[in-house]
Design an enzyme around this catalytic site. Structure first.
Site, PDB file in Angstrom:
ATOM      1  N   CYS B 115       0.873  -1.172   0.000  1.00 28.41           N
ATOM      2  CA  CYS B 115       0.000   0.000   0.000  1.00 28.41           C
ATOM      3  C   CYS B 115       0.898   1.206   0.000  1.00 28.41           C
ATOM      4  CB  CYS B 115      -0.912   0.059   1.209  1.00 28.41           C
ATOM      5  SG  CYS B 115      -1.958   1.523   1.129  1.00 28.41           S
ATOM      6  N   CYS B 118       0.324   4.069   4.483  1.00 22.72           N
ATOM      7  CA  CYS B 118       0.556   3.079   5.537  1.00 22.72           C
ATOM      8  C   CYS B 118      -0.713   2.575   6.216  1.00 22.72           C
ATOM      9  CB  CYS B 118       1.513   3.631   6.579  1.00 22.72           C
ATOM     10  SG  CYS B 118       0.828   5.023   7.471  1.00 22.72           S
ATOM     11  N   SER B 119      -1.810   3.272   6.077  1.00 23.73           N
ATOM     12  CA  SER B 119      -2.989   2.839   6.838  1.00 23.73           C
ATOM     13  C   SER B 119      -3.722   1.675   6.187  1.00 23.73           C
ATOM     14  CB  SER B 119      -3.950   4.004   7.062  1.00 23.73           C
ATOM     15  OG  SER B 119      -4.496   4.402   5.830  1.00 23.73           O
ATOM     16  N   CYS B 120      -3.399   1.358   4.947  1.00 26.94           N
ATOM     17  CA  CYS B 120      -4.128   0.299   4.260  1.00 26.94           C
ATOM     18  C   CYS B 120      -3.456  -1.050   4.432  1.00 26.94           C
ATOM     19  CB  CYS B 120      -4.289   0.632   2.785  1.00 26.94           C
ATOM     20  SG  CYS B 120      -5.241   2.128   2.534  1.00 26.94           S
TER      21      CYS B 120
END
Lengths: 123, 214
Positions: B115, B118-120
């Site tokens: 990704c 970074c949140s995925c």
């Protein structure tokens, strides 16, 4: 200061979800971040463990909690927010404003770009 | 979004508004902002504390999903068709309602997930993302040079093996179902689970061989 002692102290927080190995368990990264911030503030002497435990307990025993305790870290964040407002580090209104601003920033940021507060103004 | 290693980039998805912070993510960011502004926390110190837990929070949920797919063909089929529902049936659901897609490694295709943000990451099945997953070099190079990245992880695939790179979005997250190793016909789901590593479910590793486990 020995960070290890502090961590084991925070692990004594009432009702903290733990893994089989006795480590704190997190369902989502923000929970680990909230935990880490609390550990860090405590290490720096911003508040004592008993002050923390009291505020957290109050949040945990509020009515309307989920039966499966999946909102444990929601209570944790509420407790941390309240404690730092009580310590006059910030105000509730300021925290609310920043929360909305971060939501706007996330929405205004294209996928693949880091979400930054400044992006909120691009809306 | 999918990137094949022949540099074909598939951009048929609209990514205009796919970033969202949940209420809690935004609250935690707000706290971090205030505390950083007041000089009470150092974001690097927070990351360091989080990292100490990253290695300790195993991707046990994902391991169960993979072992079940290996042992129950019906579950594997369901996982292929509707990973969100199949994974939810085991009690692993995200609070943000993100969709899951399971990508199966085969004898001629290897899958890798990345990704650019970074949140995925499929938290519900893989726990916290490893530091390298969030780091810009992996995010950039996994798409451009997946073979090179895999080699750095000690995974060398035959030249004929096709590599598919799946770019996660806020709405759609991927889970790699590694190939079941040979010689594991006699193992039950619990024993098989020991062969599944987090990296195997990201695609930067392969399932372990039985003699490597324990």
């Amino acid at each position: 200061m020995n960070a290890h002692d502090t961590k084991s102290l925070l692990i004594l927080s009432p009702g903290l979800p733990k893994s089989r190995e006795g480590e704190p368990a997190f369902a989502e990264p923000w929970q680990a971040e909230a935990f880490a911030m609390t550990v860090h503030l405590h290490e720096r002497g911003v508040f004592s463990w008993s002050e923390w435990a009291e505020v957290l307990s109050q949040e945990l025993y509020k009515p309307g909690r989920r039966a499966d305790a999946a909102d444990y870290y929601d209570c944790w964040v509420a407790a941390l927010s309240r404690l730092i407002t009580e310590l006059s580090i910030t105000s509730t209104a300021n925290l609310e404003m920043l929360t909305r601003k971060w939501q706007h920033a996330a929405e205004a940021t294209p996928h693949g770009k880091p979400i930054r507060m400044e992006n909120a103004s691009n809306l | 979004m999918q990137h094949d290693d022949d540099h074909h980039h598939d951009h048929d998805h609209d990514h205009e508004h796919d970033n969202r912070f949940s209420e809690m993510q935004a609250r935690v960011r707000a706290l971090e902002t205030v505390l950083t502004q007041k000089g009470l926390i150092d974001p690097a110190a927070i990351d360091a504390i989080v990292e100490t837990y990253e290695t300790k929070i195993g991707p046990r949920n994902g391991v169960r999903v993979v072992a079940k797919a290996w042992t129950e063909p019906d579950f594997a089929e369901w996982l292929k068709r509707d990973a969100t529902a199949a994974i939810a049936s085991l009690g692993y659901t995200g609070r943000q309602g993100e969709h899951m897609r399971a990508v199966f490694n085969t004898s001629d295709t290897h899958n890798l997930i990345v990704c650019t943000l970074c949140s995925c990451y499929p938290w519900t099945v893989l726990g916290l993302p490893p530091v390298w997953y969030k780091a810009p070099p992996y995010r950039a190079r996994a798409v451009i040079d997946p073979r090179g990245v895999l080699a750095e992880f000690g995974v060398t695939l035959p030249e004929t093996m096709k590599i598919r790179v799946w770019d996660s979005t806020a709405e759609l997250r991927y889970l790699v179902i590694p190939e079941r190793p040979d010689g594991t016909e006699d193992l039950d789901a619990a024993q098989l689970a020991d062969l599944v590593t987090r990296d195997a479910m990201i695609g930067t590793g392969l399932a372990r061989l039985p003699e490597m486990a324990r």
